[in-house]
Design an enzyme around this catalytic site. Structure first.
Site, short mmCIF file in Angstrom:
data_model
loop_
_atom_site.label_atom_id
_atom_site.label_comp_id
_atom_site.label_asym_id
_atom_site.label_seq_id
_atom_site.Cartn_x
_atom_site.Cartn_y
_atom_site.Cartn_z
N GLU A 199 -21.00 -4.37 -40.44
CA GLU A 199 -19.61 -4.10 -40.88
C GLU A 199 -19.15 -5.16 -41.89
O GLU A 199 -18.57 -4.84 -42.93
CB GLU A 199 -18.69 -4.07 -39.66
N HIS A 200 -19.44 -6.43 -41.59
CA HIS A 200 -19.06 -7.52 -42.49
C HIS A 200 -19.73 -7.38 -43.85
O HIS A 200 -19.11 -7.63 -44.89
CB HIS A 200 -19.49 -8.87 -41.88
N HIS A 233 -21.66 -5.32 -35.79
CA HIS A 233 -20.56 -6.14 -36.33
C HIS A 233 -21.00 -6.84 -37.63
O HIS A 233 -20.24 -6.91 -38.60
CB HIS A 233 -20.14 -7.16 -35.27
N GLU A 269 -16.98 -17.48 -36.56
CA GLU A 269 -16.13 -16.49 -35.88
C GLU A 269 -16.46 -16.45 -34.38
O GLU A 269 -15.56 -16.39 -33.53
CB GLU A 269 -16.36 -15.11 -36.51
#
Length: 426
Positions: free
Chosen positions: A70-71, A67, A143
């Site tokens: 991906e960011h 993740h 987040e």
């Protein structure tokens, strides 16, 4: 190019395995304005331990790397962000990470090839520095905290904790604040170089394209890379029992949330069987507590169920489970109703008329998926990662008989593998 075809719905997909090992799937939709492209790598949140193909080195990475990566992929050395660049072209661009893959995508009517330039540029050019990685940790920590405060997400994660003891599916896709603090540029480059090799990637494109022409355009934009060989992923041993039958949290909700789960111990044995099994489970879920079931009608009229519940079957080679989730003032009543209906279906068999009606409904849902370029491309990518040809859901449908579905009911919907996760009002 290999041609995959569904004669029943008159659709074709063109599949090519390139010399570098990358799979390209093109699903033409003549005379359609919308175009959709998704480029994915078989690297998800559960892939936290593996052996690097070239060096043989065993690597154990912090939770949340897929993740985090991906960011970071959108950031460019010149200070621009590729997501902004794509949006400025009028494209609807995004990215996401799941348990088993990471994907980068956009949808558009115009400027497709300009978008393709940008997509294929940023996915092939990672840029990680100590400074930009540290900055991202703060963003992702926010987040993670936001998701921790989200009742629906907590409900789901608690359901996973009930079903699994060691399986990494119970770990948040974003990781934890502690785990992401251990991420460094070196960790990101190591994972990028391992999992973003073309041989571990799939591109699916849907729209008004001539497959051969589009394939040449894709090949032109690929950076030459050798196929690296198979990545050996290391997962915990398969667990044959649930972890715990019940978990409850209290949060700021007006009505309690529930998630009823059945852990499927057998899971995904082989690709052909899993399609049939998945279809049977979808039919069963709709018969047990779907909108047109007796159960739903009774519970809704009694004020126990406040809306149609979500019905899911999630699976890979490492995990498989059914999840029924929704809102109710009395979650235990819903669990009892589901359990009693399952036992009744096992004892009496499925009602033929009800089975046929739900079967037609589920088939109709599958066919409707082919009206959306986005649904088609995402489906072909996700299924291909699992080793499945998406058309098999249409082609295999008639082989899912009442007798076969009753077998699946007995094998999957077992009381000893049933759990209940609840988020109650504070």
């Amino acid at each position: 190019m290999n041609i995959l075809e569904s004669k029943k719905i008159k659709e074709k997909a063109y599949l090519e395995k390139l010399d570098n090992g990358m799979t390209v799937i093109i699903i033409p939709k003549p005379n359609l304005d919308k175009k959709y492209i998704i480029w994915g790598t078989h690297f998800g949140s559960i892939d936290n331990r593996f052996i690097m193909p070239k060096t043989g080195e065993e690597v154990f990475i912090p939770d949340g790397v897929a993740h985090f990566l991906e960011h970071k992929m959108f950031e460019q050395p010149n200070g621009t962000n590729s997501l902004d660049t794509l949006m400025a072209l009028g494209l609807d661009a995004n990215a996401y990470t799941t348990n088993d893959h990471t994907a980068y995508l956009f949808e558009c009517t115009d400027n497709f090839y300009e978008g393709l330039d940008e997509l294929m540029d940023y996915v092939q050019h990672p840029y990680f520095t100590d400074e930009n990685v540290e900055k991202e940790k703060g963003i992702i920590a926010q987040e993670i905290k936001m998701y921790d405060d989200e009742p629906g997400w907590r409900l789901y994660m608690n359901a996973m904790d009930c079903m699994y003891k060691e399986n990494p599916i119970k770990i948040d896709i974003a990781g934890s604040v502690e785990s992401i603090n251990k991420i460094t540029p070196d960790v990101l480059y190591k994972c990028y170089n391992t999992f973003y090799n073309p041989s571990n990637m799939i591109m699916a494109v849907c729209g008004d394209f001539k497959p051969e022409e589009l394939l040449q355009e894709i090949k032109k934009r690929l950076i030459p890379k050798e196929e690296q060989g198979k990545i050996t992923r290391i997962y915990p041993e398969k667990e044959m029992t649930i972890n715990k039958p019940y978990k409850e949290d209290k949060m700021e909700v007006s009505i309690p949330l529930f998630a009823i789960g059945y852990k499927d111990i057998e899971g995904m044995d082989n690709e052909k069987d899993i399609v049939k099994k998945h279809i049977a489970i979808e039919i069963l879920l709709n018969m047990i507590i779907g909108k047109s079931s007796e159960n739903y009608k009774k519970l809704y009229e009694a004020g126990e169920l406040l809306a149609e519940p979500d019905l899911d079957y999630e699976f890979s080679k490492e995990y498989a489970h059914v999840v029924i989730s929704g809102k109710s003032k009395n979650p235990q009543v819903i669990k009892n109703a589901v359990e009693n209906t399952v036992e009744e279906f096992k004892n009496k068999g499925l009602n033929e008329e009800h089975f046929d009606r739900i079967r037609k409904k589920v088939y109709g849902d599958y066919v409707v998926e082919y009206n959306s370029v986005g649904n088609i491309a995402r489906m072909f990518l996700a299924d291909n990662i699992k080793g499945i040809n998406s058309f098999d859901y249409i082609e295999e449908f008639n082989s899912v008989t009442k007798k076969y579905t009753e077998e699946i009911l007995k094998n999957v919907f077992k009381s000893e593998n049933m759990i209940l996760s609840v988020i109650n009002c504070k």
